[in-house]
Design a protein around this motif. Structure first.
Motif, PDB file in Angstrom:
ATOM      1  N   ARG A 278     -10.394  -1.066  11.414  1.00  0.00           N
ATOM      2  CA  ARG A 278     -10.548  -0.500  10.079  1.00  0.00           C
ATOM      3  C   ARG A 278     -10.284   0.995  10.127  1.00  0.00           C
ATOM      4  O   ARG A 278     -10.319   1.623  11.194  1.00  0.00           O
ATOM      5  N   LEU A 279     -10.066   1.586   8.936  1.00  0.00           N
ATOM      6  CA  LEU A 279      -9.691   2.992   8.827  1.00  0.00           C
ATOM      7  C   LEU A 279     -10.563   3.687   7.790  1.00  0.00           C
ATOM      8  O   LEU A 279     -11.000   3.073   6.809  1.00  0.00           O
ATOM      9  N   HIS A 280     -10.799   4.978   8.026  1.00  0.00           N
ATOM     10  CA  HIS A 280     -11.457   5.820   7.027  1.00  0.00           C
ATOM     11  C   HIS A 280     -10.857   7.213   7.135  1.00  0.00           C
ATOM     12  O   HIS A 280     -10.587   7.693   8.241  1.00  0.00           O
ATOM     13  N   MET A 281     -10.681   7.856   5.995  1.00  0.00           N
ATOM     14  CA  MET A 281     -10.162   9.216   6.020  1.00  0.00           C
ATOM     15  C   MET A 281     -10.826  10.053   4.939  1.00  0.00           C
ATOM     16  O   MET A 281     -11.278   9.532   3.901  1.00  0.00           O
ATOM     17  N   THR A 282     -10.880  11.353   5.175  1.00  0.00           N
ATOM     18  CA  THR A 282     -11.228  12.333   4.155  1.00  0.00           C
ATOM     19  C   THR A 282     -10.069  13.310   4.080  1.00  0.00           C
ATOM     20  O   THR A 282      -9.634  13.841   5.097  1.00  0.00           O
ATOM     21  N   THR A 315     -11.050   2.756   3.786  1.00  0.00           N
ATOM     22  CA  THR A 315     -11.837   3.519   2.823  1.00  0.00           C
ATOM     23  C   THR A 315     -11.454   4.990   2.915  1.00  0.00           C
ATOM     24  O   THR A 315     -10.959   5.450   3.940  1.00  0.00           O
ATOM     25  N   SER A 316     -11.699   5.715   1.830  1.00  0.00           N
ATOM     26  CA  SER A 316     -11.227   7.096   1.799  1.00  0.00           C
ATOM     27  C   SER A 316     -12.032   7.910   0.797  1.00  0.00           C
ATOM     28  O   SER A 316     -12.500   7.393  -0.220  1.00  0.00           O
ATOM     29  N   GLU A 317     -12.188   9.184   1.106  1.00  0.00           N
ATOM     30  CA  GLU A 317     -12.771  10.160   0.181  1.00  0.00           C
ATOM     31  C   GLU A 317     -11.720  11.226  -0.018  1.00  0.00           C
ATOM     32  O   GLU A 317     -11.390  11.973   0.909  1.00  0.00           O
TER      33      GLU A 317
END
Length: 597
Positions: A278-282, A315-317
């Motif tokens: 999975r991936l997450h970034m800001t 997911t991302s902010e």
């Protein structure tokens, strides 16, 4: 296909070089990034080893008992306190400030969200470990319209006492259709028997603007996704690496977290690695879209065909153009001064290099106090101490905002502290369509025949004219709230933003830990807005729509975020160390700084 040696560079007349191979017997494909005519490849062997180590550590993290996780949080908090002085000093130096300059307070303020998240998670997990409901039943309410809201701040006695001077209260609003029973049952259910069935290896692409951002994303991934993580620090704040490795030493030792550096090539390789789940970034929507869809004509074709480059949970902010809505009412001169101070303080925080930074202030046309407010905003922007725009691309973004605004005012130096005092709300312009991520602020005046019509007009403008859905703020006098409660409530319901502040900058939702932070629900990869998913959210509520923070319209003690605060560094340092290290010796100086302001 080319055979590539890790760390090599290859000249290329094209724009990319595709590399394929095997990792642990699994095929992969990677595209190098072009820099000055050279395609640069990451150190793939090191990154492969990082993923392998995390794979070995995942089972032990999944098996880690609740009491041990709480103990790890407590240790994390203490280590954060031990490193805080060094991080603040390093950030100040990296941004070009001397250690005695007034913006030192902003570095403490920028680090506080990391502490807020750990303390909030400790509070919730201790409740679960003690056999209590994560959310007290008295904190869950059903509004007249059937929507469920949850009181989340202050979560405990210490926070209630600390934030009493500013009367901070915050609720998380759940999506329509969620019942109070469902809300109670779903809160922190992962720690009440449900576990983390989707736990895996996550890649976190961290932001470069504050030291708390990578920290928040790392803790969120560990404790609220149940996953282990490789965190790629942004080149802008790679100086955090040794500090983070010491703060997260317990997690690094057990192969639950790894921090890496490097540019887009390392990030690209990790994103497409077959061992990553999975991936997450800001960051920005543009970077998110480049990861998901590619660039140029390739991106448009992929988007039209519905064939993204990555199909992992992501997911991302992300940022956006954030509004600050000023509601007409019986404001005194002191109120004008106070709220201009709040607006400019939020704008100048971190030199505007913050995704929650207000960009458009909406003022009622014809309001008696409107010109006074704009004049005070102008004065504070001009007279506040100079700040250094350290984030890459700042000058170009400022120039873009000014390009179609002939009446833009430059209040400091060369294109610094830009004020656009009368942007036409009926004409699309760069101020309304591009996140400036710098110290530029625009003023829009909207019709205000009465409060109800004005709030409806301002809400529609914010929702429909300004891209993104991260953060909105309203300033409204107590008498106006009492006389027009339905109008304010309708605005709070209708504003399509993931975080809202009433009489306090909505961006503070990101620092409280128990509130949620992220875009408004409904964004998709094709239209990402301010991202998907939320961080913060210590109670681990489900079906979240937005967080709403309210504060006093007038307060005797200055809020931490005002531009004119003279003792912010002493205040934030004292409060930070007292809470991080359980050391009450710093409290007296912090209280004195609070009173002096």
């Amino acid at each position: 296909m080319a055979t590539v040696v890790a760390g090599s560079t290859y000249a290329s007349s094209g724009t990319s070089l595709v590399v394929s191979g095997l990792v642990n017997g699994t095929p992969y494909s990677y595209t190098g990034t072009l820099e000055n005519g050279v395609v640069r490849m990451p150190d793939t062997a090191f990154l492969d080893d990082t993923i392998q180590r995390l794979s070995s550590g995942l089972p032990t993290w999944r098996a880690c008992e609740l009491d041990s996780r709480i103990a790890l949080l407590r240790s994390l908090r203490h280590r954060l306190g031990h490193e805080a002085e060094a991080i603040v000093s390093a950030a100040n130096t990296a941004q070009g400030y001397a250690q005695d300059q007034p913006w030192l307070g902003h570095q403490w303020w920028a680090l506080y969200p990391a502490l807020g998240q750990v303390m909030a998670l400790e509070h919730v997990l201790k409740r679960v470990a003690g056999g209590k409901d994560p959310v007290p039943r008295k904190a869950v309410h059903t509004r007249d319209d059937g929507r469920v809201v949850v009181d989340v701040f202050p979560p405990g006695v210490a926070d209630a006492a600390l934030f009493a001077p500013w009367q901070y209260r915050a609720q998380v609003w759940l999506r329509p259709g969620t019942s109070s029973e469902e809300a109670m049952a779903a809160a922190a259910r992962e720690y009440r028997g449900a576990g983390f069935p989707d736990a895996g290896i996550a890649v976190v692409l961290a932001a470069g603007n504050t030291p708390s951002g990578p920290f928040l994303d790392t803790v969120h991934t560990l404790y609220q996704l149940g996953s282990v993580a490789v965190v790629r620090l942004n080149p802008v704040n790679e100086y955090l690496l040794p500090h983070f490795e010491r703060i997260f030493a317990d997690f690094v030792e057990h192969d639950w977290v790894r921090f890496v550096t490097g540019g887009a090539d390392n990030g690209e390789y990790l994103v497409h690695h077959p061992g990553v789940d999975r991936l997450h970034m800001t960051g920005s929507a543009a970077v998110h879209d480049a990861i998901v869809w590619g660039r140029g004509a390739q991106a448009e074709q992929a988007r039209a065909a519905g064939t993204p480059r990555v199909d992992k949970p992501f997911t991302s902010e992300l940022g956006g153009v954030n509004p600050w809505i000023v509601v007409p009412g019986p404001w005194k001169h002191a109120d004008v001064m106070h709220h201009a101070d709040r607006i400019v303080g939020a704008k100048l925080f971190n030199c505007g290099h913050i995704c929650a930074s207000p960009q458009v202030v909406i003022v009622p046309a014809g309001w008696a106090r409107g010109d006074d407010l704009v004049d005070e905003i102008r004065r504070l922007l001009a007279e506040s101490p100079p700040s250094t725009p350290y984030y890459p691309g700042t000058d170009a973004k400022i120039a873009q905002i000014m390009a179609d605004q002939p009446h833009a005012e430059v209040l400091q130096g060369a294109n610094r502290r830009v004020l656009i005092p009368d942007a036409d709300p009926s004409v699309s312009c760069n101020l309304f369509t591009h996140e400036v991520f710098a110290d530029a602020l625009g003023i829009v005046r909207l019709p205000a025949s009465n409060v109800e019509e004005y709030l409806a007009c301002a809400t529609a403008f914010a929702n429909d004219m300004l891209p993104g859905d991260l953060c909105a703020t309203l300033s409204i006098a107590p008498r106006t709230r009492r006389e027009h409660p339905a109008a304010l409530d309708k605005a709070l319901v209708d504003l399509r933003y993931g975080a809202i502040g009433v009489n306090e900058w909505g961006g503070l939702n990101s620092g409280l830990g128990s509130t949620t932070w992220g875009g408004y629900p409904g964004n998709t990869p094709e239209s990402i807005g301010s991202g998907t998913g939320v961080i913060g959210n210590a109670f681990m509520l489900k079906d979240v729509e937005k967080s709403v923070l309210t504060a006093a319209f007038r307060s005797i003690v200055k809020p931490v975020g005002v531009a004119s605060h003279r003792t912010l560094a002493n205040l934030m340092r004292g409060l930070f160390l007292a809470r991080a290290e359980d050391d009450p010796r710093t409290v007296p100086s912090a209280l004195l700084a609070t009173v002096r302001g």
